[in-house]
Design a protein around this motif. Sequence first.
Motif, PDB file in Angstrom:
ATOM      1  N   MET A 188       0.845  -1.191   0.000  1.00  0.00           N
ATOM      2  CA  MET A 188       0.000   0.000   0.000  1.00  0.00           C
ATOM      3  C   MET A 188       0.879   1.239   0.000  1.00  0.00           C
ATOM      4  N   VAL A 189       0.489   2.220  -0.799  1.00  0.00           N
ATOM      5  CA  VAL A 189       1.146   3.519  -0.797  1.00  0.00           C
ATOM      6  C   VAL A 189       0.147   4.526  -0.262  1.00  0.00           C
ATOM      7  N   ARG A 190       0.556   5.307   0.731  1.00  0.00           N
ATOM      8  CA  ARG A 190      -0.334   6.297   1.334  1.00  0.00           C
ATOM      9  C   ARG A 190       0.143   7.692   0.950  1.00  0.00           C
ATOM     10  N   VAL A 191      -0.784   8.475   0.407  1.00  0.00           N
ATOM     11  CA  VAL A 191      -0.485   9.830  -0.049  1.00  0.00           C
ATOM     12  C   VAL A 191      -1.298  10.807   0.792  1.00  0.00           C
ATOM     13  N   GLY A 192      -0.614  11.719   1.449  1.00  0.00           N
ATOM     14  CA  GLY A 192      -1.296  12.795   2.138  1.00  0.00           C
ATOM     15  C   GLY A 192      -1.387  13.994   1.217  1.00  0.00           C
ATOM     16  N   HIS A 243       3.294  16.744   6.973  1.00  0.00           N
ATOM     17  CA  HIS A 243       4.714  16.724   7.333  1.00  0.00           C
ATOM     18  C   HIS A 243       4.970  15.788   8.508  1.00  0.00           C
ATOM     19  N   ARG A 244       4.113  15.828   9.509  1.00  0.00           N
ATOM     20  CA  ARG A 244       4.302  14.954  10.663  1.00  0.00           C
ATOM     21  C   ARG A 244       4.202  13.488  10.261  1.00  0.00           C
ATOM     22  N   SER A 245       3.215  13.153   9.433  1.00  0.00           N
ATOM     23  CA  SER A 245       3.034  11.758   9.025  1.00  0.00           C
ATOM     24  C   SER A 245       4.139  11.283   8.092  1.00  0.00           C
ATOM     25  N   LEU A 246       4.685  12.182   7.281  1.00  0.00           N
ATOM     26  CA  LEU A 246       5.834  11.803   6.450  1.00  0.00           C
ATOM     27  C   LEU A 246       7.027  11.439   7.337  1.00  0.00           C
ATOM     28  N   LEU A 247       7.267  12.243   8.361  1.00  0.00           N
ATOM     29  CA  LEU A 247       8.394  11.980   9.258  1.00  0.00           C
ATOM     30  C   LEU A 247       8.195  10.697  10.052  1.00  0.00           C
ATOM     31  N   GLU A 248       6.946  10.398  10.424  1.00  0.00           N
ATOM     32  CA  GLU A 248       6.666   9.227  11.251  1.00  0.00           C
ATOM     33  C   GLU A 248       6.434   7.965  10.437  1.00  0.00           C
ATOM     34  N   GLY A 249       6.438   8.076   9.112  1.00  0.00           N
ATOM     35  CA  GLY A 249       6.241   6.896   8.272  1.00  0.00           C
ATOM     36  C   GLY A 249       4.803   6.575   7.960  1.00  0.00           C
ATOM     37  N   GLY A 250       3.856   7.432   8.391  1.00  0.00           N
ATOM     38  CA  GLY A 250       2.458   7.166   8.104  1.00  0.00           C
ATOM     39  C   GLY A 250       2.086   7.443   6.658  1.00  0.00           C
ATOM     40  N   PHE A 251       2.744   8.432   6.026  1.00  0.00           N
ATOM     41  CA  PHE A 251       2.560   8.734   4.613  1.00  0.00           C
ATOM     42  C   PHE A 251       3.866   8.433   3.876  1.00  0.00           C
ATOM     43  N   ASP A 252       3.716   7.941   2.649  1.00  0.00           N
ATOM     44  CA  ASP A 252       4.886   7.751   1.781  1.00  0.00           C
ATOM     45  C   ASP A 252       5.187   9.027   0.995  1.00  0.00           C
TER      46      ASP A 252
END
Length: 306
Positions: A91-95, A132-141
Amino acid sequence: MRTEQLEYIAAVTRLGSLRRAAEELHLSQPALSETVRNLERELGVDLLERKRSGARMSAEGRELLPHIINVLDAVDRLRGAAGEQHRISRMVRVGTVNAATVPLLIPVVREFRAAHPLTQVEVVGAQQSEIHRSLLEGGFDLGLVNHLDGDDVAADFEATELLRGRPVVCVRPDSPLASRATVSVSDLLAEPLIAMRSGYVMHRFVHRLLEGHAPSFSYSTDGAEMGKLMVAEGLGATVLPDFSVIDDPLERRGAITYRPLADDSTQVLLMLQRRRAESVPQAAQGLYETFVGRAEALGGTLTGHA
């Protein structure tokens, strides 16, 4: 160490919750929690910070996340090379901020899906700070965010400019503003205004544009898609990047149109961002390249005349 332990920790990181990860993986939450704790004991590192609001990757976990993803991708490649028909889909997650252009996002997802039928794409609307927070934490790719020309890009991210446009006034075709070639600040002040909430780039731009005036914000909303729907229903006008309006389904159907702002040369950039890392998942890299290729086909800009 077992592969599924790494898959479990990746799921918890992506979903931000042991409960939600357990539901997706069809496990009981105690069983999932114990599996993750066994992995933490084996590595000698607390991978997760557990709070009542959910579980998120610890600082040590974030450092190890690229290696975890590397292992999972290597396993996927091995399974693919062996010709397994039940290869695990990724799965790829895009914010994305909601003004980040349906006319670009939808064709990209469609093209990527055709080339990667086993890979799920999850698109999540969020404010820039959340992305930005989710990118840093690995929640978004990947993250799609808007910048005003001259805004700084945080050193933690790789950023690629996809589109460059200008702020425009989005109105109904039967609005008095639609009869004008350009819309001035005084014109805008005479209409009910639909503003973006605080935290969006266009909120910052409009307040800067109207500085010194006393606007009457009739409505505020959480993102461009709702703003465009409100415009289509005749509730007022809103200010958005032109690339969020041009070729939007509502614009194609004639429900909304747009006019440039008078005496304004501001440029808005649609940026594709990802966390700096030594390696990235193959699926995320594939989607990244699809975004870049589509933007290049559009010439890096979506401009036109209403």
